[in-house]
Design a protein around this motif. Structure first.
Motif, PDB file in Angstrom:
ATOM      1  N   PHE A 147      12.868 -97.003   5.786  1.00  0.00           N
ATOM      2  CA  PHE A 147      12.943 -96.154   6.735  1.00  0.00           C
ATOM      3  C   PHE A 147      13.678 -97.047   7.890  1.00  0.00           C
ATOM      4  O   PHE A 147      13.976 -98.503   7.620  1.00  0.00           O
ATOM      5  CB  PHE A 147      11.799 -95.716   7.289  1.00  0.00           C
ATOM      6  N   THR A 148      14.054 -96.697   9.072  1.00  0.00           N
ATOM      7  CA  THR A 148      14.658 -97.524  10.037  1.00  0.00           C
ATOM      8  C   THR A 148      13.738 -97.418  11.316  1.00  0.00           C
ATOM      9  O   THR A 148      13.324 -96.082  11.720  1.00  0.00           O
ATOM     10  CB  THR A 148      16.086 -96.709  10.476  1.00  0.00           C
ATOM     11  N   HIS A 149      13.307 -98.536  11.658  1.00  0.00           N
ATOM     12  CA  HIS A 149      12.523 -99.025  13.012  1.00  0.00           C
ATOM     13  C   HIS A 149      13.601 -99.188  13.865  1.00  0.00           C
ATOM     14  O   HIS A 149      14.515 -99.841  13.947  1.00  0.00           O
ATOM     15  CB  HIS A 149      11.699-100.270  12.669  1.00  0.00           C
ATOM     16  N   VAL A 150      13.293 -98.536  15.206  1.00  0.00           N
ATOM     17  CA  VAL A 150      14.074 -98.852  16.436  1.00  0.00           C
ATOM     18  C   VAL A 150      12.815 -99.368  17.389  1.00  0.00           C
ATOM     19  O   VAL A 150      11.717 -98.891  17.345  1.00  0.00           O
ATOM     20  CB  VAL A 150      14.534 -97.614  17.278  1.00  0.00           C
ATOM     21  N   PHE A 151      13.141-100.523  17.869  1.00  0.00           N
ATOM     22  CA  PHE A 151      12.101-101.368  18.579  1.00  0.00           C
ATOM     23  C   PHE A 151      12.162-100.774  20.099  1.00  0.00           C
ATOM     24  O   PHE A 151      13.135-100.508  20.622  1.00  0.00           O
ATOM     25  CB  PHE A 151      12.461-102.893  18.691  1.00  0.00           C
ATOM     26  N   VAL A 152      10.880-100.693  20.688  1.00  0.00           N
ATOM     27  CA  VAL A 152      10.743 -99.794  21.973  1.00  0.00           C
ATOM     28  C   VAL A 152       9.558-100.858  22.693  1.00  0.00           C
ATOM     29  O   VAL A 152       8.918-101.379  21.925  1.00  0.00           O
ATOM     30  CB  VAL A 152      10.320 -98.428  21.809  1.00  0.00           C
ATOM     31  N   HIS A 153       9.844-100.682  23.876  1.00  0.00           N
ATOM     32  CA  HIS A 153       8.748-101.103  25.026  1.00  0.00           C
ATOM     33  C   HIS A 153       7.440-100.507  24.629  1.00  0.00           C
ATOM     34  O   HIS A 153       7.425 -99.156  24.294  1.00  0.00           O
ATOM     35  CB  HIS A 153       9.236-100.972  26.216  1.00  0.00           C
ATOM     36  N   PRO A 154       6.502-101.150  24.350  1.00  0.00           N
ATOM     37  CA  PRO A 154       5.272-100.546  23.872  1.00  0.00           C
ATOM     38  C   PRO A 154       4.555 -99.605  24.928  1.00  0.00           C
ATOM     39  O   PRO A 154       3.714 -98.735  24.518  1.00  0.00           O
ATOM     40  CB  PRO A 154       4.113-101.852  23.448  1.00  0.00           C
ATOM     41  N   VAL A 155       4.829 -99.587  26.119  1.00  0.00           N
ATOM     42  CA  VAL A 155       4.219 -98.554  27.031  1.00  0.00           C
ATOM     43  C   VAL A 155       5.505 -97.421  27.301  1.00  0.00           C
ATOM     44  O   VAL A 155       5.109 -96.308  27.078  1.00  0.00           O
ATOM     45  CB  VAL A 155       3.758 -99.053  28.247  1.00  0.00           C
ATOM     46  N   GLY A 196       7.973-101.138  16.646  1.00  0.00           N
ATOM     47  CA  GLY A 196       9.033-100.494  15.864  1.00  0.00           C
ATOM     48  C   GLY A 196       8.609 -99.244  15.614  1.00  0.00           C
ATOM     49  O   GLY A 196       7.152 -98.786  14.972  1.00  0.00           O
ATOM     50  N   LEU A 197       9.115 -98.313  16.061  1.00  0.00           N
ATOM     51  CA  LEU A 197       9.040 -96.648  15.967  1.00  0.00           C
ATOM     52  C   LEU A 197       9.894 -96.357  14.683  1.00  0.00           C
ATOM     53  O   LEU A 197      10.976 -96.667  14.577  1.00  0.00           O
ATOM     54  CB  LEU A 197       9.093 -95.799  16.889  1.00  0.00           C
ATOM     55  N   VAL A 198       9.518 -95.319  13.833  1.00  0.00           N
ATOM     56  CA  VAL A 198      10.159 -94.899  12.664  1.00  0.00           C
ATOM     57  C   VAL A 198      11.166 -93.854  13.232  1.00  0.00           C
ATOM     58  O   VAL A 198      10.527 -92.819  13.740  1.00  0.00           O
ATOM     59  CB  VAL A 198       9.363 -94.462  11.591  1.00  0.00           C
ATOM     60  N   VAL A 199      12.480 -93.809  12.896  1.00  0.00           N
ATOM     61  CA  VAL A 199      13.285 -92.614  13.397  1.00  0.00           C
ATOM     62  C   VAL A 199      13.916 -91.909  12.437  1.00  0.00           C
ATOM     63  O   VAL A 199      14.275 -90.655  12.432  1.00  0.00           O
ATOM     64  CB  VAL A 199      14.530 -93.220  14.398  1.00  0.00           C
ATOM     65  N   THR A 200      13.832 -92.641  11.096  1.00  0.00           N
ATOM     66  CA  THR A 200      14.392 -91.937  10.006  1.00  0.00           C
ATOM     67  C   THR A 200      13.634 -92.492   8.686  1.00  0.00           C
ATOM     68  O   THR A 200      13.557 -93.646   8.614  1.00  0.00           O
ATOM     69  CB  THR A 200      16.026 -91.737   9.786  1.00  0.00           C
ATOM     70  N   SER A 201      13.326 -91.551   7.825  1.00  0.00           N
ATOM     71  CA  SER A 201      12.761 -92.267   6.620  1.00  0.00           C
ATOM     72  C   SER A 201      13.251 -91.596   5.367  1.00  0.00           C
ATOM     73  O   SER A 201      13.499 -90.200   5.482  1.00  0.00           O
ATOM     74  CB  SER A 201      11.117 -91.888   6.718  1.00  0.00           C
ATOM     75  N   SER A 202      13.041 -91.798   4.160  1.00  0.00           N
ATOM     76  CA  SER A 202      13.757 -91.141   2.909  1.00  0.00           C
ATOM     77  C   SER A 202      13.014 -91.985   1.919  1.00  0.00           C
ATOM     78  O   SER A 202      12.741 -92.990   1.817  1.00  0.00           O
ATOM     79  CB  SER A 202      15.251 -91.298   2.869  1.00  0.00           C
ATOM     80  N   CYS A 203      13.017 -91.218   0.690  1.00  0.00           N
ATOM     81  CA  CYS A 203      12.417 -91.795  -0.666  1.00  0.00           C
ATOM     82  C   CYS A 203      12.866 -90.985  -1.870  1.00  0.00           C
ATOM     83  O   CYS A 203      13.243 -89.689  -1.592  1.00  0.00           O
ATOM     84  CB  CYS A 203      10.953 -91.784  -0.735  1.00  0.00           C
ATOM     85  N   ASN A 204      13.319 -91.875  -2.826  1.00  0.00           N
ATOM     86  CA  ASN A 204      13.775 -91.224  -4.273  1.00  0.00           C
ATOM     87  C   ASN A 204      12.757 -91.715  -5.239  1.00  0.00           C
ATOM     88  O   ASN A 204      12.460 -92.762  -5.336  1.00  0.00           O
ATOM     89  CB  ASN A 204      15.103 -91.851  -4.447  1.00  0.00           C
ATOM     90  N   TYR A 205      12.307 -90.364  -6.058  1.00  0.00           N
ATOM     91  CA  TYR A 205      11.325 -90.743  -7.045  1.00  0.00           C
ATOM     92  C   TYR A 205      11.861 -90.558  -8.463  1.00  0.00           C
ATOM     93  O   TYR A 205      12.532 -89.684  -8.646  1.00  0.00           O
ATOM     94  CB  TYR A 205      10.299 -89.703  -6.704  1.00  0.00           C
ATOM     95  N   PHE A 206      11.825 -91.574  -8.948  1.00  0.00           N
ATOM     96  CA  PHE A 206      12.143 -91.607 -10.504  1.00  0.00           C
ATOM     97  C   PHE A 206      11.115 -91.489 -11.558  1.00  0.00           C
ATOM     98  O   PHE A 206      11.734 -91.191 -12.754  1.00  0.00           O
ATOM     99  CB  PHE A 206      13.101 -93.036 -10.653  1.00  0.00           C
ATOM    100  N   ALA A 207      10.094 -92.146 -11.422  1.00  0.00           N
ATOM    101  CA  ALA A 207       9.024 -91.970 -12.582  1.00  0.00           C
ATOM    102  C   ALA A 207       7.942 -91.811 -11.701  1.00  0.00           C
ATOM    103  O   ALA A 207       7.362 -92.323 -10.715  1.00  0.00           O
ATOM    104  CB  ALA A 207       9.150 -92.882 -13.360  1.00  0.00           C
ATOM    105  N   PRO A 208       6.941 -91.050 -12.314  1.00  0.00           N
ATOM    106  CA  PRO A 208       5.467 -90.852 -11.845  1.00  0.00           C
ATOM    107  C   PRO A 208       4.572 -92.125 -11.745  1.00  0.00           C
ATOM    108  O   PRO A 208       4.949 -92.996 -12.497  1.00  0.00           O
ATOM    109  CB  PRO A 208       5.015 -89.720 -12.642  1.00  0.00           C
ATOM    110  N   LEU A 209       3.881 -92.159 -10.731  1.00  0.00           N
ATOM    111  CA  LEU A 209       2.821 -93.296 -10.463  1.00  0.00           C
ATOM    112  C   LEU A 209       1.396 -92.380 -10.681  1.00  0.00           C
ATOM    113  O   LEU A 209       1.428 -91.177  -9.966  1.00  0.00           O
ATOM    114  CB  LEU A 209       2.797 -93.992  -9.131  1.00  0.00           C
ATOM    115  N   THR A 210       0.570 -93.055 -11.242  1.00  0.00           N
ATOM    116  CA  THR A 210      -1.022 -92.260 -11.173  1.00  0.00           C
ATOM    117  C   THR A 210      -1.924 -93.275 -10.806  1.00  0.00           C
ATOM    118  O   THR A 210      -2.136 -94.284 -11.281  1.00  0.00           O
ATOM    119  CB  THR A 210      -0.798 -91.787 -12.675  1.00  0.00           C
ATOM    120  N   PHE A 211      -2.935 -92.803  -9.880  1.00  0.00           N
ATOM    121  CA  PHE A 211      -4.348 -93.319 -10.099  1.00  0.00           C
ATOM    122  C   PHE A 211      -4.832 -93.465 -11.615  1.00  0.00           C
ATOM    123  O   PHE A 211      -4.818 -92.702 -12.252  1.00  0.00           O
ATOM    124  CB  PHE A 211      -5.231 -92.569  -9.013  1.00  0.00           C
ATOM    125  N   PRO A 212      -5.323 -94.804 -11.888  1.00  0.00           N
ATOM    126  CA  PRO A 212      -5.540 -96.090 -10.968  1.00  0.00           C
ATOM    127  C   PRO A 212      -4.514 -96.994 -11.241  1.00  0.00           C
ATOM    128  O   PRO A 212      -5.019 -98.379 -11.255  1.00  0.00           O
ATOM    129  CB  PRO A 212      -6.876 -96.467 -11.497  1.00  0.00           C
TER     130      PRO A 212
END
Lengths: 156, 156, 156, 156
Positions: free
Chosen positions: B122-130, B69-85
């Motif tokens: 994200f959206t994966h499109v499946f492709v032949h590995p080679v 699976g190869l990623v062709v489009t991705s997105s993210c929405n951020y509502f509240a911070p996350l912090t180490f640890p």
């Protein structure tokens, strides 16, 4: 400094504090194993988790009287590959504890295995958070780190 | 596509598969919270863990007849911070399943909290590995992914 | 939002500010191409370089009266693979400029090629550096960003 | 191994091959300087760029008769902070060249400065790309690496 052979024979019982880390897809490089640089991210993570949870480090809101630890030297020895989606137990110990510096050693154990996959570590020098000049660590920091000290002729 | 408001109200029960991820020290950028790019590393990780463990993906030793699976489009929405640890529970679902592509949605929940900190995917499109040309996914892949499909008018 | 087809036909002349980035060995994942998450690191880098060099952002020593930009939503579309050791020209434009927010678009062009390999971007909301509440951007910031605004019906 | 003092006094003229690297926003950690782990990503990058461009390495399409280099030990010494958006010149040299292994040293110079900010390196052992057993490097690899060898009593 410990010989590579001594490090290669580390056991889980040689470490004092453990955290499990789940590896990430992009940790694998194009050779299909975890890239060497990623080990340093993990060493950093187990050390700083311990400093925050057990030694009073507050990295994002430093009190001007409380020093932060900066890395001055780091190293790692790689004995066996780790690969996503492995989960890795990181063992932490302190090999040397001075007034303003501390040398950590971290062992990498793949969950379910007892042979160490890698051993690395680094030296923190504690500095004033703004001026960045070396300074003695505070008492709470020292007490937390003392719990991890391992007396060992074959340490890093 | 779901409205941002719909995504912001996601619950743990809106997801089908969960993995906990421990954040790393260097995930925090100089603003003292997890950098936006890191979320994509985590989305990648929960998706590929599921594909390897439940759908037969073998990314480092691909059988020429089995697509990746190869990623062709991705997105993210951020509502509240996350912090180490922080440790973060990642919830995974499939919003759309085609013959050669699949759209995943991932919800980020700080351990101990029920409000979602971020929603991406994200959206994966499946492709032949080679040859890397799109191709239908194999039956084992489809069966694994079907278990995560959520019928939802308000999906990504 | 621009159609994917519109983004796929972006030219170098559609962008206003350029920086070249040398890819890193570990940017390639086990499929031998740059991992999707890495594109966000690069988008972050060209945006913040411009904000520091041309808009007066001082991220490590913020004046309490000067807001910082936090990412609230991000996305990327991938059209052709990039691979280490490629050097990539990143083109930056502003698609939408509000009082307290700005939406950037970044095009990825492999050096020596004119077809765009990927187009992504994100929206910054400006917040008070300590309280992290949305606030209008300062005049110097707005003047810098105005130079990158592209009027375009087919923008992100 | 060179003393830390010897490494700290490295000059640009002590290295044989140079590449400039633009730092990324997320390279800075919450202390506002480049995280120690990032240096290893850069060392990896200058080494592998040289191996691909000057030594015939083809990492994504390995000929079974041509070995790849795996990192067995790495280290770095940090003398002065680097900070995004610095551009850094990385100098590369070879300190030790064996039949199946090579030890690299990399110096980090902020553009416009002549004092070295950090010196690190690692040892590659060449292995068969599938079986991963140590093997002698090929002649083209050796000839390329010989051009970087620096005779120096104070090497890493």
């Amino acid at each position: 400094m410990a010989s590579v052979q001594a490090l290669k024979s580390r056991l889980r019982s040689n470490y004092r504090f453990f955290l499990p880390y789940r590896l990430r897809w992009a940790d694998n490089d194009q050779y299909g194993h975890v890239n060497n640089s990623v080990y340093n991210f993990l060493i950093d993570s187990v050390v700083n988790t311990y400093l925050i949870e057990s030694c009073g480090l507050r990295p994002t809101d430093p009190n001007p009287s409380e020093p932060i630890g900066l890395v001055v030297t780091s190293s790692c020895n790689y004995f066996a590959p780790l690969t996503f989606p492995d989960v890795v137990d990181l063992g932490l110990r302190v090999n040397k504890l001075g007034n303003s510096s501390v040398t950590y050693e971290v062992g990498f154990f793949q969950q379910g295995k007892d042979t160490v996959a890698a051993v690395g570590g680094f030296t923190h020098v504690f500095v004033h958070p703004v001026e960045r000049r070396p300074t003695a660590m505070v008492e709470q920091m020292r007490r937390g780190l003392e719990k991890l000290v391992v007396e060992d002729k074959a340490s890093l």
